[in-house]
Design a protein around this motif. Structure first.
Motif, PDB file in Angstrom:
ATOM      1  N   MET A 363      -6.537  -4.907  -3.312  1.00  0.00           N
ATOM      2  CA  MET A 363      -7.498  -4.677  -2.254  1.00  0.00           C
ATOM      3  C   MET A 363      -7.199  -3.330  -1.586  1.00  0.00           C
ATOM      4  O   MET A 363      -6.165  -2.719  -1.819  1.00  0.00           O
ATOM      5  CB  MET A 363      -7.440  -5.811  -1.228  1.00  0.00           C
ATOM      6  N   SER A 364      -8.088  -2.898  -0.721  1.00  0.00           N
ATOM      7  CA  SER A 364      -7.936  -1.596  -0.085  1.00  0.00           C
ATOM      8  C   SER A 364      -6.697  -1.519   0.802  1.00  0.00           C
ATOM      9  O   SER A 364      -6.144  -0.442   1.020  1.00  0.00           O
ATOM     10  CB  SER A 364      -9.183  -1.266   0.750  1.00  0.00           C
ATOM     11  N   ASP A 365      -6.224  -2.663   1.298  1.00  0.00           N
ATOM     12  CA  ASP A 365      -5.042  -2.675   2.159  1.00  0.00           C
ATOM     13  C   ASP A 365      -3.744  -2.891   1.388  1.00  0.00           C
ATOM     14  O   ASP A 365      -2.691  -3.074   1.986  1.00  0.00           O
ATOM     15  CB  ASP A 365      -5.192  -3.749   3.236  1.00  0.00           C
ATOM     16  N   GLY A 366      -3.807  -2.861   0.046  1.00  0.00           N
ATOM     17  CA  GLY A 366      -2.607  -3.033  -0.765  1.00  0.00           C
ATOM     18  C   GLY A 366      -2.269  -4.469  -1.084  1.00  0.00           C
ATOM     19  O   GLY A 366      -1.303  -4.739  -1.804  1.00  0.00           O
ATOM     20  N   ILE A 367      -3.018  -5.425  -0.549  1.00  0.00           N
ATOM     21  CA  ILE A 367      -2.809  -6.832  -0.862  1.00  0.00           C
ATOM     22  C   ILE A 367      -3.321  -7.103  -2.284  1.00  0.00           C
ATOM     23  O   ILE A 367      -4.312  -6.534  -2.728  1.00  0.00           O
ATOM     24  CB  ILE A 367      -3.541  -7.739   0.142  1.00  0.00           C
ATOM     25  N   VAL A 368      -2.630  -7.999  -2.998  1.00  0.00           N
ATOM     26  CA  VAL A 368      -3.036  -8.386  -4.349  1.00  0.00           C
ATOM     27  C   VAL A 368      -3.710  -9.745  -4.298  1.00  0.00           C
ATOM     28  O   VAL A 368      -3.255 -10.654  -3.589  1.00  0.00           O
ATOM     29  CB  VAL A 368      -1.824  -8.434  -5.290  1.00  0.00           C
ATOM     30  N   ALA A 369      -4.816  -9.889  -5.027  1.00  0.00           N
ATOM     31  CA  ALA A 369      -5.553 -11.155  -5.069  1.00  0.00           C
ATOM     32  C   ALA A 369      -5.905 -11.488  -6.508  1.00  0.00           C
ATOM     33  O   ALA A 369      -5.916 -10.621  -7.382  1.00  0.00           O
ATOM     34  CB  ALA A 369      -6.822 -11.070  -4.218  1.00  0.00           C
ATOM     35  N   LEU A 381      -2.333 -13.297  -3.017  1.00  0.00           N
ATOM     36  CA  LEU A 381      -0.906 -13.436  -3.261  1.00  0.00           C
ATOM     37  C   LEU A 381      -0.142 -12.895  -2.071  1.00  0.00           C
ATOM     38  O   LEU A 381      -0.630 -12.004  -1.358  1.00  0.00           O
ATOM     39  CB  LEU A 381      -0.495 -12.663  -4.520  1.00  0.00           C
ATOM     40  N   LEU A 382       1.055 -13.403  -1.877  1.00  0.00           N
ATOM     41  CA  LEU A 382       1.876 -12.956  -0.755  1.00  0.00           C
ATOM     42  C   LEU A 382       2.722 -11.756  -1.156  1.00  0.00           C
ATOM     43  O   LEU A 382       3.925 -11.690  -0.885  1.00  0.00           O
ATOM     44  CB  LEU A 382       2.754 -14.111  -0.262  1.00  0.00           C
ATOM     45  N   VAL A 383       2.107 -10.791  -1.836  1.00  0.00           N
ATOM     46  CA  VAL A 383       2.747  -9.522  -2.170  1.00  0.00           C
ATOM     47  C   VAL A 383       1.773  -8.405  -1.819  1.00  0.00           C
ATOM     48  O   VAL A 383       0.560  -8.590  -1.834  1.00  0.00           O
ATOM     49  CB  VAL A 383       3.138  -9.429  -3.658  1.00  0.00           C
ATOM     50  N   HIS A 384       2.332  -7.247  -1.508  1.00  0.00           N
ATOM     51  CA  HIS A 384       1.507  -6.107  -1.156  1.00  0.00           C
ATOM     52  C   HIS A 384       2.301  -4.834  -1.377  1.00  0.00           C
ATOM     53  O   HIS A 384       3.510  -4.864  -1.595  1.00  0.00           O
ATOM     54  CB  HIS A 384       1.072  -6.195   0.318  1.00  0.00           C
ATOM     55  N   GLY A 385       1.628  -3.704  -1.309  1.00  0.00           N
ATOM     56  CA  GLY A 385       2.275  -2.400  -1.359  1.00  0.00           C
ATOM     57  C   GLY A 385       1.650  -1.499  -0.317  1.00  0.00           C
ATOM     58  O   GLY A 385       0.507  -1.701   0.097  1.00  0.00           O
ATOM     59  N   ILE A 386       2.388  -0.474   0.117  1.00  0.00           N
ATOM     60  CA  ILE A 386       1.864   0.423   1.149  1.00  0.00           C
ATOM     61  C   ILE A 386       1.251   1.677   0.550  1.00  0.00           C
ATOM     62  O   ILE A 386       0.580   2.441   1.250  1.00  0.00           O
ATOM     63  CB  ILE A 386       2.964   0.824   2.159  1.00  0.00           C
ATOM     64  N   GLU A 387       1.478   1.932  -0.743  1.00  0.00           N
ATOM     65  CA  GLU A 387       0.932   3.124  -1.358  1.00  0.00           C
ATOM     66  C   GLU A 387      -0.548   2.946  -1.676  1.00  0.00           C
ATOM     67  O   GLU A 387      -1.109   1.865  -1.498  1.00  0.00           O
ATOM     68  CB  GLU A 387       1.705   3.475  -2.642  1.00  0.00           C
ATOM     69  N   ASP A 388      -1.169   4.010  -2.142  1.00  0.00           N
ATOM     70  CA  ASP A 388      -2.537   3.911  -2.628  1.00  0.00           C
ATOM     71  C   ASP A 388      -2.579   2.798  -3.669  1.00  0.00           C
ATOM     72  O   ASP A 388      -1.714   2.720  -4.540  1.00  0.00           O
ATOM     73  CB  ASP A 388      -2.941   5.248  -3.267  1.00  0.00           C
ATOM     74  N   PRO A 389      -3.568   1.888  -3.597  1.00  0.00           N
ATOM     75  CA  PRO A 389      -3.593   0.743  -4.521  1.00  0.00           C
ATOM     76  C   PRO A 389      -3.497   1.114  -5.998  1.00  0.00           C
ATOM     77  O   PRO A 389      -3.014   0.318  -6.799  1.00  0.00           O
ATOM     78  CB  PRO A 389      -4.935   0.076  -4.210  1.00  0.00           C
ATOM     79  N   GLN A 390      -3.930   2.325  -6.374  1.00  0.00           N
ATOM     80  CA  GLN A 390      -3.878   2.685  -7.791  1.00  0.00           C
ATOM     81  C   GLN A 390      -2.448   2.866  -8.292  1.00  0.00           C
ATOM     82  O   GLN A 390      -2.205   2.879  -9.494  1.00  0.00           O
ATOM     83  CB  GLN A 390      -4.675   3.958  -8.051  1.00  0.00           C
ATOM     84  N   TYR A 391      -1.483   3.006  -7.387  1.00  0.00           N
ATOM     85  CA  TYR A 391      -0.100   3.180  -7.808  1.00  0.00           C
ATOM     86  C   TYR A 391       0.667   1.857  -7.881  1.00  0.00           C
ATOM     87  O   TYR A 391       1.842   1.843  -8.213  1.00  0.00           O
ATOM     88  CB  TYR A 391       0.621   4.157  -6.875  1.00  0.00           C
ATOM     89  N   ILE A 392       0.013   0.760  -7.527  1.00  0.00           N
ATOM     90  CA  ILE A 392       0.612  -0.559  -7.709  1.00  0.00           C
ATOM     91  C   ILE A 392       0.368  -0.992  -9.158  1.00  0.00           C
ATOM     92  O   ILE A 392      -0.753  -0.938  -9.642  1.00  0.00           O
ATOM     93  CB  ILE A 392       0.004  -1.578  -6.738  1.00  0.00           C
ATOM     94  N   GLN A 393       1.405  -1.390  -9.855  1.00  0.00           N
ATOM     95  CA  GLN A 393       1.275  -1.840 -11.235  1.00  0.00           C
ATOM     96  C   GLN A 393       1.645  -3.315 -11.328  1.00  0.00           C
ATOM     97  O   GLN A 393       2.473  -3.815 -10.561  1.00  0.00           O
ATOM     98  CB  GLN A 393       2.184  -1.025 -12.167  1.00  0.00           C
ATOM     99  N   ALA A 394       1.054  -4.013 -12.289  1.00  0.00           N
ATOM    100  CA  ALA A 394       1.366  -5.420 -12.510  1.00  0.00           C
ATOM    101  C   ALA A 394       1.224  -5.755 -13.986  1.00  0.00           C
ATOM    102  O   ALA A 394       0.329  -5.231 -14.669  1.00  0.00           O
ATOM    103  CB  ALA A 394       0.460  -6.321 -11.676  1.00  0.00           C
ATOM    104  N   PHE A 395       2.115  -6.622 -14.482  1.00  0.00           N
ATOM    105  CA  PHE A 395       2.108  -7.033 -15.879  1.00  0.00           C
ATOM    106  C   PHE A 395       2.488  -8.504 -15.975  1.00  0.00           C
ATOM    107  O   PHE A 395       3.331  -8.986 -15.215  1.00  0.00           O
ATOM    108  CB  PHE A 395       3.120  -6.224 -16.709  1.00  0.00           C
ATOM    109  N   VAL A 396       1.877  -9.207 -16.922  1.00  0.00           N
ATOM    110  CA  VAL A 396       2.353 -10.550 -17.258  1.00  0.00           C
ATOM    111  C   VAL A 396       3.705 -10.381 -17.939  1.00  0.00           C
ATOM    112  O   VAL A 396       3.864  -9.581 -18.859  1.00  0.00           O
ATOM    113  CB  VAL A 396       1.366 -11.282 -18.176  1.00  0.00           C
TER     114      VAL A 396
END
Length: 416
Positions: A363-369, A381-396
């Motif tokens: 999401m725009s605030d860095g929260i993951v859904a 989800l109860l995880v988030h990041g403070i950087e621009d959302p495009q720099y958050i990475q996730a993998f199974v």
């Protein structure tokens, strides 16, 4: 405590092989016979097989790369916090999250347990230069694009191993030196060679004089367990550029986003691939009807055991076009087939399909859904990041007991 001999070894192995690494690390201390069993190659292989193929588990493991504040008082100064190279006000995490659905269906959160691995300095000097460049069987390839450093990491074991600098990489020249040659890492990918049963990192290096790429590019490989980079054949002249959540390893093939130059003054968007077994590169076209116009961006993921390209508009609520690469389970040859359109959704970018009907989004605030394709609902989800959302990475993520130590010195990251 009974010795291993009082139970059949097969029963003990069957029981232990179903446990996650964090439990197995404790059980290694119970008895020497258990330690020998858990650290044996046959047990590690069996534990990995169970982790890969446990279709009855209600839990899915996800790895996130994200940045968090050490002090919530800094939330109004995030721009400076992100550029503070001493990490005194932030932590860059590789977070291992065990995700499971709430079967009661009464709340809007997915339940999870989070285990954070702090990435140490100087490797994490900036969240914009630190990336995960592929993952396989519990092992991550970590890259710092500024320092040109590479490391293996198993977050479940809290292990990291830094690789020595490649002989292809020249020392960084002084900024005022306009005549010297400088090297630049254009692409890094990590994956598995199913023929030799080896884990490999591939890297493409550019040679720059001033502002021009004047010399032919070169490529090299590092194999987990080896002690040196090895140069391989490379005859492509294109530019790989980092795109959020685009790079992907699947079935022994690594995928990048790239620009090719079919004629002088012209460029063409394409996908660049590397076959870990054949050690060959190949260019792959994007869908002919893909809306590659201004404002549209694309991502790669795996959905229903196929590589899929997700195209969406860059601004406002987003609708996602999902294209599947035919025959991607056996190689990169094949055509793109449009599967479905989902949305519009109020979000920033897609991250990964963690189930066939669940897509993780930022999401725009860095929260993951997680977005459910069936009922079109969002659960947070109860995880988030403070950087621009495009720099958050996730993998199974597939948990494993594969150590990245080898024979070299390892930095064990024990901060959580």
């Amino acid at each position: 405590m009974a010795k291993l001999g009082t139970l059949s070894e097969e029963r003990v192995m069957d029981f232990l092989s179903r446990l996650p690494p964090k439990d197995l690390l404790r059980f290694k201390c119970i008895h020497k016979s258990w330690y020998n069993l858990i650290t044996s190659p046959s047990f590690i292989a069996n534990n990995l097989f169970v982790s890969r193929n446990n279709k009855f588990s209600s839990t899915t493991s996800i790895v996130f790369k994200r940045t968090v504040l050490k002090d919530s008082k800094d939330k109004n100064d995030i721009f400076n916090v992100l550029r503070d190279n001493d990490n005194s006000r932030k932590n860059i995490y590789v977070s291992l999250l065990d995700l499971y659905k709430d079967h009661d269906g009464d709340d809007q959160n997915l339940h999870s347990d989070v285990d954070d691995l702090i990435i140490p300095l100087p490797f994490s000097i900036c969240p914009f230069s630190f990336q995960i460049a592929g993952h396989c069987d519990g092992i991550l390839c970590l890259v710092n694009t500024v320092l040109e450093d590479v490391a293996f990491c198993n977050p479940a074991l809290k292990e990291m191993k830094f690789l020595p600098r490649s002989p292809l990489l020249l020392p960084r020249r002084h900024p005022e030196d306009i005549d010297g040659i400088e090297t630049d890492v254009n692409a890094v990918g990590f994956g598995y060679d199913y023929e030799t049963q080896e884990y490999k990192i591939v890297r493409v290096v550019l040679f720059i004089t001033g502002i021009c790429y004047t010399l032919p590019s070169k490529a090299e490989i590092w194999t987990l367990g080896s002690n040196a980079w090895r140069e391989i054949k490379y005859d492509h002249e294109l530019h790989v550029f980092w795109t959020p959540t685009f790079e992907l390893h699947f079935k022994g093939i690594y995928y990048w986003n790239c620009l090719t130059y079919p004629s002088p003054g012209q460029d063409k968007e394409a996908i660049f691939t590397f076959d870990m077994s054949e050690e060959t590169f190949e260019e792959l076209s994007i869908p002919e009807n893909y809306r590659a116009v201004d404002g549209y961006v694309k991502f790669l993921s795996v959905w229903k055991e196929s590589v899929v390209l997700i195209a969406c508009q860059g601004e406002g609520p987003k609708s996602f076009d999902i294209w599947a690469l035919a025959n991607s389970s056996t190689g990169v040859k094949g055509s793109w087939i449009k599967q479905l359109v989902i949305g519009p959704i109020e979000c920033e970018i897609p991250l990964v399909f963690w189930k066939s009907d669940e897509l993780l989004l930022t999401m725009s605030d860095g929260i993951v859904a997680s977005y459910n394709l069936g009922d079109q609902t969002l659960k947070y989800l109860l995880v988030h990041g403070i950087e621009d959302p495009q720099y958050i990475q996730a993998f199974v993520y597939v948990n494993s007991m594969i150590s990245v130590k080898g024979d070299d010195e390892v930095k064990a990251c024990i901060d959580t």
